[in-house]
Design a protein around this motif. Structure first.
Motif, PDB file in Angstrom:
ATOM      1  N   PHE A 118       0.746  -1.204   0.052  1.00 40.74           N
ATOM      2  CA  PHE A 118       0.078  -0.020   0.062  1.00 40.74           C
ATOM      3  C   PHE A 118       0.906   1.304  -0.072  1.00 40.74           C
ATOM      4  O   PHE A 118       0.648   2.258  -0.798  1.00 40.74           O
ATOM      5  CB  PHE A 118      -0.989   0.087   1.359  1.00 40.74           C
ATOM      6  N   GLN A 119       1.953   1.145   0.795  1.00 43.89           N
ATOM      7  CA  GLN A 119       2.732   2.329   0.886  1.00 43.89           C
ATOM      8  C   GLN A 119       3.415   2.457  -0.399  1.00 43.89           C
ATOM      9  O   GLN A 119       3.705   3.791  -1.063  1.00 43.89           O
ATOM     10  CB  GLN A 119       3.931   2.130   1.934  1.00 43.89           C
ATOM     11  N   ARG A 120       3.846   1.622  -1.183  1.00 40.37           N
ATOM     12  CA  ARG A 120       4.724   1.651  -2.322  1.00 40.37           C
ATOM     13  C   ARG A 120       3.658   2.479  -3.666  1.00 40.37           C
ATOM     14  O   ARG A 120       4.156   3.137  -4.169  1.00 40.37           O
ATOM     15  CB  ARG A 120       5.071   0.224  -2.791  1.00 40.37           C
ATOM     16  N   ALA A 121       2.421   2.020  -3.388  1.00 41.37           N
ATOM     17  CA  ALA A 121       1.504   2.353  -4.382  1.00 41.37           C
ATOM     18  C   ALA A 121       1.244   4.092  -4.133  1.00 41.37           C
ATOM     19  O   ALA A 121       0.978   4.746  -4.962  1.00 41.37           O
ATOM     20  CB  ALA A 121       0.117   1.626  -4.239  1.00 41.37           C
ATOM     21  N   VAL A 122       1.224   4.452  -2.737  1.00 41.82           N
ATOM     22  CA  VAL A 122       1.041   5.827  -2.521  1.00 41.82           C
ATOM     23  C   VAL A 122       2.240   6.592  -2.813  1.00 41.82           C
ATOM     24  O   VAL A 122       1.838   7.596  -3.414  1.00 41.82           O
ATOM     25  CB  VAL A 122       0.610   5.930  -0.955  1.00 41.82           C
ATOM     26  N   VAL A 123       3.310   6.094  -2.411  1.00 37.19           N
ATOM     27  CA  VAL A 123       4.467   6.757  -2.891  1.00 37.19           C
ATOM     28  C   VAL A 123       4.665   6.800  -4.439  1.00 37.19           C
ATOM     29  O   VAL A 123       4.710   7.978  -5.223  1.00 37.19           O
ATOM     30  CB  VAL A 123       5.962   6.000  -2.537  1.00 37.19           C
TER      31      VAL A 123
ATOM     32  N   LEU B   5       0.243   5.356   7.397  1.00 35.81           N
ATOM     33  CA  LEU B   5      -0.459   4.417   6.502  1.00 35.81           C
ATOM     34  C   LEU B   5      -0.416   3.129   7.510  1.00 35.81           C
ATOM     35  O   LEU B   5       0.383   2.634   8.054  1.00 35.81           O
ATOM     36  CB  LEU B   5       0.560   3.944   5.351  1.00 35.81           C
ATOM     37  N   LYS B   6      -1.622   2.472   7.287  1.00 29.31           N
ATOM     38  CA  LYS B   6      -2.225   1.448   7.795  1.00 29.31           C
ATOM     39  C   LYS B   6      -2.919   0.412   6.998  1.00 29.31           C
ATOM     40  O   LYS B   6      -3.659   1.051   6.331  1.00 29.31           O
ATOM     41  CB  LYS B   6      -3.063   1.851   9.130  1.00 29.31           C
ATOM     42  N   ARG B   7      -2.782  -0.761   7.452  1.00 32.66           N
ATOM     43  CA  ARG B   7      -3.216  -1.937   6.625  1.00 32.66           C
ATOM     44  C   ARG B   7      -4.674  -1.964   7.049  1.00 32.66           C
ATOM     45  O   ARG B   7      -5.138  -1.193   8.258  1.00 32.66           O
ATOM     46  CB  ARG B   7      -2.528  -3.281   6.870  1.00 32.66           C
TER      47      ARG B   7
ATOM     48  N   ILE C 258      -4.423   9.985   8.461  1.00 33.86           N
ATOM     49  CA  ILE C 258      -4.210   8.395   8.563  1.00 33.86           C
ATOM     50  C   ILE C 258      -4.939   7.856   7.302  1.00 33.86           C
ATOM     51  O   ILE C 258      -6.229   8.040   7.327  1.00 33.86           O
ATOM     52  CB  ILE C 258      -4.641   8.000   9.794  1.00 33.86           C
ATOM     53  N   TRP C 259      -4.234   7.068   6.623  1.00 33.49           N
ATOM     54  CA  TRP C 259      -4.647   6.445   5.213  1.00 33.49           C
ATOM     55  C   TRP C 259      -4.557   5.090   5.287  1.00 33.49           C
ATOM     56  O   TRP C 259      -3.675   4.390   5.800  1.00 33.49           O
ATOM     57  CB  TRP C 259      -3.864   6.704   4.104  1.00 33.49           C
TER      58      TRP C 259
END
Length: 114
Positions: free
Chosen positions: A16-21, A70-72, A98-99
């Motif tokens: 998820f973090q990779r997608a946001v970045v 970021l949170k799962r 908080i996403w």
């Protein structure tokens, strides 16, 4: 331009973090993240000097500064993370979020300015 749809957003926090970045960079944001390090004993830690719980991402595209945790799905904010976000949000002009993966449409609107 590559478009990422909410149904294709990974549920694991790292992906998820990779997608946001990736999306933030496509939209012209400068991105900062402190990755964890693997210790000799095989534990993952994020080396910090100061208070623990600092958010995952700093996004900057003047005149905006966004700070994100970021949170799962089902992930919880720790008390230390909540304290950091509260303190940072009290600073003039700083946006704090908080996403979760389910927030993808909101993330897109936030990062595109729409």
């Amino acid at each position: 331009m590559k478009k990422i749809h909410s149904h294709s957003i990974p549920l694991r926090e790292k992906e998820f973090q990779r997608a946001v970045v990736e999306y933030a960079k496509m939209m012209g944001w400068r991105v900062y993240h402190t990755p964890p390090a693997l210790t000799r004993s095989g534990r993952w830690i994020t080396p910090v000097q100061g208070d623990v719980g600092f958010p995952d991402l700093i996004l900057c595209r003047p005149p905006r500064l966004i700070i994100v945790e970021l949170k799962r799905i089902g992930g919880k904010i720790s008390p230390a993370q909540r304290e950091w976000l509260s303190a940072l949000q009290a600073c003039t002009g700083v946006e704090c979020y908080i996403w979760y993966p389910s927030d993808w449409e909101k993330i897109v609107r936030t990062l595109t300015g729409d």
